[in-house]
Motif scaffolding. Structure first.
Motif, PDB file in Angstrom:
ATOM      1  N   VAL A  25       1.688  -5.423   9.289  1.00 34.83           N
ATOM      2  CA  VAL A  25       0.343  -5.288   8.731  1.00 34.83           C
ATOM      3  C   VAL A  25       0.241  -3.930   8.065  1.00 34.83           C
ATOM      4  N   SER A  26      -0.154  -3.912   6.799  1.00 36.91           N
ATOM      5  CA  SER A  26      -0.258  -2.661   6.039  1.00 36.91           C
ATOM      6  C   SER A  26      -1.710  -2.238   5.888  1.00 36.91           C
ATOM      7  N   ILE A  27      -1.946  -0.957   6.046  1.00 38.08           N
ATOM      8  CA  ILE A  27      -3.295  -0.402   5.899  1.00 38.08           C
ATOM      9  C   ILE A  27      -3.216   0.785   4.949  1.00 38.08           C
ATOM     10  N   THR A  28      -4.076   0.800   3.958  1.00 39.05           N
ATOM     11  CA  THR A  28      -4.153   1.919   3.016  1.00 39.05           C
ATOM     12  C   THR A  28      -5.601   2.390   2.966  1.00 39.05           C
ATOM     13  N   ARG A  29      -5.794   3.659   3.192  1.00 39.72           N
ATOM     14  CA  ARG A  29      -7.141   4.232   3.194  1.00 39.72           C
ATOM     15  C   ARG A  29      -7.142   5.579   2.467  1.00 39.72           C
ATOM     16  N   PRO A  30      -8.308   6.006   1.979  1.00 37.21           N
ATOM     17  CA  PRO A  30      -8.372   7.275   1.251  1.00 37.21           C
ATOM     18  C   PRO A  30      -7.988   8.482   2.102  1.00 37.21           C
TER      19      PRO A  30
END
Length: 348
Positions: A25-30
């Motif tokens: 599971v990939s998560i990208t956040r600022p």
């Protein structure tokens, strides 16, 4: 539970990947803290993986370009926008986080039916970089083999014929600039003040390229450091520049496509290969090879950054020379055989 480590992407966002129930599971956040916190929540089962960030390929490309707006060349951005507009249209609105490698392979296979292997490879390199930056996923996609194709060029024997054909033609100056090693972007940016008639040289100091809106953008930077150089003027170019009217700041005001088409029409009319701009620059290297000019000198005059390109060009030219000499060798023995046959016949 071990705290997952976040990775900062070139865009400035933070990326974390965790494994849940055997799935990545990939998560990208600022922000880094946001990415780590969400990853831990998903890992602990507090938050569903389906709530992770969504972004279409089209949006991801926008983000990728935006993060580099002041770094990339206008022509590079123009190329990226062309890929966004023309390639992988069935995938542009798909979520880059959930599309699978199998889906991307099918998309690549579909593109391979309508575009060349080189165009597909260049397009996919860009798309895969966008996906990797946004999601952290590195896709292993099979691409068609690219067969290197060299553009046609004028041989040393054909160059005098070309010089005669363009003499007095409106395209003469642009054509001779290209034959003197200038790239299209360099000759479009050449100014009258860059011409030193007394010394018989040109100063190449910048480039002019088209942006994504088809507007000509002039840059003080050239393609690479070695592109800033002094180029000797061939006599016919010097004569043409002296005879030309000095209208405005820049020497060449032609539309690039119009220039290329006119050069190719002249070539075709005179039984020469349709070489265009790049082929004339290649012809410069061909002539230098013919004249046994040291490769290092040719690199400096032509503005090549490394010798790999020069080796490729010289190797291609030398192969043609080998073929030519091989034909001469065969012709010699064929003629000798005829002579010997006649002698044998006469001795009977």
């Amino acid at each position: 539970m071990k705290t997952p480590k976040a990775k900062k992407l070139p865009s400035g966002s933070w990326y974390v990947r965790v494994r849940v129930d055997g799935q990545d599971v990939s998560i990208t956040r600022p922000k880094e803290k946001e990415a780590v916190a969400e990853a831990m929540a998903i890992k602990a089962g507090i938050k569903e993986a389906s709530s992770t960030r969504r972004k279409s390929l089209k949006q991801a490309i926008d983000s990728y370009i935006s993060a580099r707006q002041n770094i990339l060349s206008p022509s590079t951005i123009r190329g990226y926008r062309a890929i966004q507009r023309l390639r992988f249209q069935g995938m542009m609105n798909r979520d880059v986080f959930t599309t699978t490698q199998e889906q991307w392979q099918r998309a690549v296979n579909a593109e391979a039916k309508v575009i060349s292997a080189k165009t597909l490879t260049n397009s996919w390199r860009f798309i895969s970089s966008v996906i990797c930056e946004e999601t952290g996923k590195k896709l292993n996609i099979r691409l068609p083999q690219v067969v290197p194709a060299m553009r046609p060029w004028l041989t040393a024997e054909q160059i005098p014929q070309f010089l005669e054909a363009v003499k007095g033609d409106p395209i003469e100056i642009p054509a001779l600039l290209a034959l003197s090693s200038l790239r299209r972007s360099e000759l479009l940016n050449l100014r009258w003040k860059d011409v030193d008639m007394e010394k018989g040289v040109l100063s190449v100091n910048g480039a002019a390229v088209y942006d994504e809106n088809s507007q000509l953008v002039r840059k003080s930077e050239t393609k690479n450091k070695t592109s800033r150089r002094i180029v000797p003027m061939i006599p016919q170019l010097k004569d043409a520049l002296q005879a030309a009217e000095h209208k405005g700041e820049y020497i060449v005001t032609w539309n690039p496509n119009a220039m290329m088409n006119r050069i190719n029409r002249i070539c075709e009319k005179n039984g020469l290969p349709k070489v265009g701009f790049h082929g004339l620059r290649h012809s410069f290297a061909s002539l230098a090879y013919h004249l046994n000019i040291p490769e290092k000198v040719v690199m400096e005059i032509g503005g090549w950054a490394d010798n790999q390109t020069m080796h490729q060009i010289y190797t291609h030219i030398s192969k043609q020379d080998v073929n030519t000499h091989a034909e001469q060798l065969v012709a010699f023995f064929a003629a000798t055989n005829i002579q010997n046959g006649n002698e044998i016949g006469n001795n009977k």
